[in-house]
Design a protein around this motif. Structure first.
Motif, mmCIF file in Angstrom:
data_model
loop_
_atom_site.group_PDB
_atom_site.id
_atom_site.type_symbol
_atom_site.label_atom_id
_atom_site.label_comp_id
_atom_site.label_asym_id
_atom_site.label_seq_id
_atom_site.Cartn_x
_atom_site.Cartn_y
_atom_site.Cartn_z
ATOM 1 N N ILE A 1 0.841 -1.203 0.000
ATOM 2 C CA ILE A 1 0.000 0.000 0.000
ATOM 3 C C ILE A 1 0.879 1.257 0.000
ATOM 4 O O ILE A 1 0.670 2.193 -0.784
ATOM 5 N N ILE A 2 1.864 1.264 0.902
ATOM 6 C CA ILE A 2 2.752 2.428 1.003
ATOM 7 C C ILE A 2 3.547 2.613 -0.288
ATOM 8 O O ILE A 2 3.752 3.743 -0.765
ATOM 9 N N PHE A 3 3.986 1.501 -0.869
ATOM 10 C CA PHE A 3 4.745 1.566 -2.126
ATOM 11 C C PHE A 3 3.906 2.208 -3.233
ATOM 12 O O PHE A 3 4.384 3.080 -3.968
ATOM 13 N N ILE A 4 2.656 1.787 -3.354
ATOM 14 C CA ILE A 4 1.783 2.334 -4.401
ATOM 15 C C ILE A 4 1.525 3.820 -4.149
ATOM 16 O O ILE A 4 1.626 4.658 -5.060
ATOM 17 N N GLY A 5 1.186 4.178 -2.902
ATOM 18 C CA GLY A 5 0.863 5.567 -2.594
ATOM 19 C C GLY A 5 2.042 6.498 -2.755
ATOM 20 O O GLY A 5 1.964 7.519 -3.458
ATOM 21 N N PHE A 6 3.144 6.178 -2.116
ATOM 22 C CA PHE A 6 4.313 7.045 -2.184
ATOM 23 C C PHE A 6 4.938 7.026 -3.576
ATOM 24 O O PHE A 6 5.450 8.039 -4.049
ATOM 25 N N GLY A 7 4.892 5.871 -4.229
ATOM 26 C CA GLY A 7 5.461 5.770 -5.573
ATOM 27 C C GLY A 7 4.722 6.643 -6.563
ATOM 28 O O GLY A 7 5.345 7.369 -7.365
ATOM 29 N N THR A 8 3.405 6.617 -6.520
ATOM 30 C CA THR A 8 2.611 7.456 -7.425
ATOM 31 C C THR A 8 2.827 8.938 -7.116
ATOM 32 O O THR A 8 2.944 9.765 -8.026
ATOM 33 N N ALA A 9 2.891 9.272 -5.812
ATOM 34 C CA ALA A 9 3.136 10.664 -5.425
ATOM 35 C C ALA A 9 4.495 11.133 -5.940
ATOM 36 O O ALA A 9 4.626 12.254 -6.441
ATOM 37 N N LEU A 10 5.498 10.273 -5.838
ATOM 38 C CA LEU A 10 6.839 10.630 -6.311
ATOM 39 C C LEU A 10 6.856 10.834 -7.825
ATOM 40 O O LEU A 10 7.469 11.778 -8.337
ATOM 41 N N LEU A 11 6.159 9.966 -8.562
ATOM 42 C CA LEU A 11 6.118 10.083 -10.026
ATOM 43 C C LEU A 11 5.461 11.391 -10.458
ATOM 44 O O LEU A 11 5.937 12.059 -11.376
ATOM 45 N N THR A 12 4.367 11.752 -9.804
ATOM 46 C CA THR A 12 3.692 13.008 -10.167
ATOM 47 C C THR A 12 4.569 14.209 -9.830
ATOM 48 O O THR A 12 4.587 15.199 -10.562
ATOM 49 N N ALA A 13 5.294 14.124 -8.699
ATOM 50 C CA ALA A 13 6.191 15.222 -8.340
ATOM 51 C C ALA A 13 7.316 15.348 -9.372
ATOM 52 O O ALA A 13 7.696 16.461 -9.758
ATOM 53 N N LYS A 14 7.866 14.213 -9.833
ATOM 54 C CA LYS A 14 8.919 14.223 -10.856
ATOM 55 C C LYS A 14 8.394 14.774 -12.184
ATOM 56 O O LYS A 14 9.143 15.364 -12.969
ATOM 57 N N ALA A 15 7.089 14.596 -12.422
ATOM 58 C CA ALA A 15 6.486 15.089 -13.668
ATOM 59 C C ALA A 15 6.120 16.563 -13.593
ATOM 60 O O ALA A 15 5.545 17.114 -14.536
ATOM 61 N N GLY A 16 6.420 17.196 -12.450
ATOM 62 C CA GLY A 16 6.135 18.618 -12.308
ATOM 63 C C GLY A 16 4.804 18.899 -11.652
ATOM 64 O O GLY A 16 4.391 20.055 -11.563
ATOM 65 N N LEU A 17 4.108 17.859 -11.192
ATOM 66 C CA LEU A 17 2.844 18.038 -10.488
ATOM 67 C C LEU A 17 3.111 17.953 -8.988
ATOM 68 O O LEU A 17 4.252 17.884 -8.553
ATOM 69 N N SER A 18 2.053 17.933 -8.193
ATOM 70 C CA SER A 18 2.253 17.936 -6.743
ATOM 71 C C SER A 18 2.238 16.523 -6.179
ATOM 72 O O SER A 18 1.649 15.603 -6.755
ATOM 73 N N LEU A 19 2.886 16.365 -5.017
ATOM 74 C CA LEU A 19 2.808 15.101 -4.281
ATOM 75 C C LEU A 19 1.361 14.790 -3.918
ATOM 76 O O LEU A 19 0.935 13.636 -3.949
ATOM 77 N N ALA A 20 0.598 15.851 -3.555
ATOM 78 C CA ALA A 20 -0.791 15.661 -3.132
ATOM 79 C C ALA A 20 -1.632 15.038 -4.240
ATOM 80 O O ALA A 20 -2.442 14.142 -3.995
ATOM 81 N N LEU A 21 -1.429 15.507 -5.478
ATOM 82 C CA LEU A 21 -2.185 14.959 -6.610
ATOM 83 C C LEU A 21 -1.884 13.477 -6.788
ATOM 84 O O LEU A 21 -2.793 12.663 -6.960
#
Length: 660
Positions: free
Chosen positions: A221-241
């Motif tokens: 669960i943590i891997f999916i949540g934090f991983g997706t947040a990290l990917l969006t942040a790397k793409a220039g979006l927010s961790l929250a999104l």
């Protein structure tokens, strides 16, 4: 080895234990205690924590977890069910608040982008505080509770676009082109999450569940949540999104509830750090420097949010009383405004001093929330009595004009939830006339299309009860979840029609006696009836014979309702013969064709000798005979009113059935 981070955490959590307990004793939300903890421990006060950077990093994890769990809890099906309330009510509240604050800001000389950003901050309310207060008071299912919840859902959905718009207001990015680029990226992430939710996430969870390892499940669960947040942040979006989208992906999985329950302890711990970190950023000196300005900002926030919130809800056609209570509940600044404010600080939309003033005002509005919730019903009632009824009853054109029905001897059902619908369905089947009173305009519209006899309005207003012909009604059934509203309706109904039989459904036993004092004839507490049903299920599981189960239930009911009758006997208006006969009940039975009693006269004494019950009345077609003569001969379809103990009535019931 450096233990500074562990030492800081220990200091913060230890101080939080003391402050939160004290604030809870003063009836303040826990969030206020965490904010105060941060103020005490931060560099501007006692200075226990000098390096706030580590705490802020852990607080960021709390924000990610909060958005992640909101995504998991978010159900697209539930959104579709209340979509009109969410989209129209929430949309009007957010847009009008942003617009009003932006206009006020520009009038006071703020640049347009800063004024709009202040509108962003003001538009959001506290999901954490309000949801906790609604759950604690049992008001989640009340009309005002459902309205507030719908608006909060829309606000939570707005967090992501507001976070995306903040850098643009700060002058960063490439204007419209940059916004469109961010939108395309967000859409790509959402599409990827959608297909991940359909294919990858179920497959991954299936593999993990096969291992029967709870630790691995939590790590996944943590891997999916934090991983997706990290990917969006790397793409220039927010961790929250990213966190919210990851939660949405898991919400469509069959494992979502287990995932949520495993994450909640982590979320609560890290979210407490978030509020503590916000408190650390507040310099108490700002309160001494600008006391009147901060007080003015607090008053302005509360006034703007209350007026616009009430107006937005009333625009849906909801009566003023309910709209005002919901609006006062939503008048505080939300926890996500703190996240937005930090983003605004980074992008130059807030100066350090303006940020401090905003923090102080926000914490004050949060602290005032319990007080506003407490005074809301009284304030709403005063306002409703002050303005003309045509203003406060709701906008009838949204639900069509209410036709006057010529009813007499009918049942008035207040509230069209599960209880109201079940009663209405049964009354319709038995051809017993009834009228429903409901405050939800969308329910009214839907039910009128089905031909339901339903009236729009607030039953605590005399005009609405008079429109439902309370003066000619036989029974008033109050089947709403709002205990305070139930008391108002009952008191008003008893005043308008002293002869009407009032039945009230309530949630807890503690609410029973206040209703009897107001003139209610019968009170049905859900808490007690639920315990009876639980007992039945437990005994059935142990294969206890049905007659023994019925006997045990009869004993429980007798003891429980003896207690309720004791309450009713203390109040003369809670009348009814069974109320004065300890252990006795009244039941109506139909003589079925082929039953032992068919063709027998009362002189033979079959009912009395074989069951011990007493005949009080017989109804044959339209003829009603109280205290019937012994020569009366029973026929099929006769209705017989009996008085007896639960055991006697259970025995007598068999005499009315064929083949007994």
């Amino acid at each position: 080895m450096d233990y500074s981070a562990l030492q800081d955490l220990e200091i913060l959590f230890g101080l939080a234990l003391v402050t939160v307990v004290l604030f809870r004793k003063l009836l303040f939300p826990s969030i206020i205690g965490f904010l105060f903890t941060g103020m005490l421990a931060g560099p501007y006060s006692l200075g226990f924590i000098r390096n706030t950077h580590q705490v802020e990093q852990m607080a960021e994890i709390g924000v990610v977890l909060l958005l992640f769990t909101i995504g998991i809890e978010f159900s697209l099906k539930e959104l579709m069910r209340i979509r009109q309330l969410v989209l129209w009510g929430g949309g009007l509240q957010v847009l009008l608040t942003i617009g009003a604050v932006a206009v006020c800001g520009t009038v006071f000389g703020l640049p347009v982008n800063q004024a709009v950003f202040f509108g962003f901050l003001t538009a959001l309310s506290s999901t954490a505080i309000l949801l906790k207060l609604l759950i604690d008071s049992g008001e989640v299912d009340t009309p005002q509770g459902r309205i507030a919840l719908g608006i909060l859902i829309f606000q939570d959905l707005c967090i992501v676009p507001l976070m995306l718009l903040t850098p643009l207001l700060g002058g960063e990015g490439d204007g419209l082109r940059g916004f469109l680029l961010i939108g395309v990226k967000a859409a790509a992430v959402i599409v990827a999450a959608h297909y991940g939710a359909r294919f990858f996430v179920p497959w991954l969870f299936k593999q993990v569940v096969k291992t029967r390892s709870r630790e691995l499940f939590i790590l996944t669960i943590i891997f999916i949540g934090f991983g997706t947040a990290l990917l969006t942040a790397k793409a220039g979006l927010s961790l929250a999104l990213g966190a919210f989208i990851a939660g949405l992906a898991i919400s469509e999985s069959e494992y979502s509830q287990q995932a949520l329950s495993d994450l909640v302890p982590f979320r609560e711990a890290f979210m407490s750090l978030f509020f503590i970190s916000v408190g650390m950023l507040l310099d108490p000196a700002i309160l001494m420097k600008y006391p009147f300005l901060i007080a003015g900002v607090v008053m302005g926030i509360l006034l703007v949010k209350s007026l616009i919130g009430a107006g937005a809800v009333m625009a849906l056609g909801v009566p003023m009383r309910i709209a005002v209570i919901a609006a006062l509940s939503l008048a505080q600044i939300g926890e996500f405004s703190f996240v937005l404010s930090q983003s605004g600080l980074r992008h130059g939309l807030l100066t350090q001093e303006a940020y401090q003033i905003f923090l102080a005002a926000s914490i004050a509005t949060m602290g005032l929330t319990p007080l506003f919730r407490r005074i809301a019903p009284g304030a709403a009632a005063w306002l409703v009595n002050f303005v003309p009824h045509s203003w406060s009853r709701g906008r009838g054109h949204l639900v069509g004009e209410s036709k006057r029905h010529d009813l007499s001897g009918h049942v008035i059902i207040v509230g069209y939830g599960v209880n109201g619908k079940n009663v209405a369905r049964s009354l319709k089947h038995l051809k017993i006339p009834y009228m429903v009173i409901e405050t939800n305009p969308f329910t009214i519209t839907a039910e009128k299309k089905k031909g339901e006899r339903i009236l729009f309005g607030d039953a605590s207003k005399p005009e609405v009860l008079e429109h439902a012909h309370l003066d000619k009604a036989r029974i008033l059934l109050v089947a709403i979840s709002d205990a305070a509203a139930s008391r108002r309706v009952s008191a008003l109904a008893r005043q308008l029609n002293p002869a009407v039989h009032i039945i009230v459904r309530t949630r807890y036993l503690m609410e029973v006696e206040p209703l009897y004092k107001l003139g209610v004839n019968e009170v049905i507490p859900e808490e007690f009836e639920t315990s009876v049903e639980i007992l039945s299920r437990v005994l059935r599981n142990f294969m206890v014979p049905q007659d023994e189960i019925e006997q045990r239930i009869a004993d429980v009911r007798r003891d429980g309702y003896d207690m309720l009758r004791t309450m009713s006997r203390r109040h003369s208006h809670a009348v009814g013969i069974s109320g004065y006969l300890s252990g006795a009940e009244i039941g109506t039975y139909r003589v079925q064709k082929g039953a032992p009693l068919e063709g027998e006269s009362l002189r033979e004494g079959t009912i009395r000798s074989r069951s011990g019950a007493t005949v009080l009345m017989i109804k044959r077609k339209d003829e009603v005979v109280p205290n019937p003569d012994p020569v009366w001969e029973l026929a099929a379809e006769d209705l017989v009113l009996l008085l007896g103990t639960p055991e006697q009535l259970a025995t007598a019931r068999k005499l009315f059935q064929p083949g007994t």
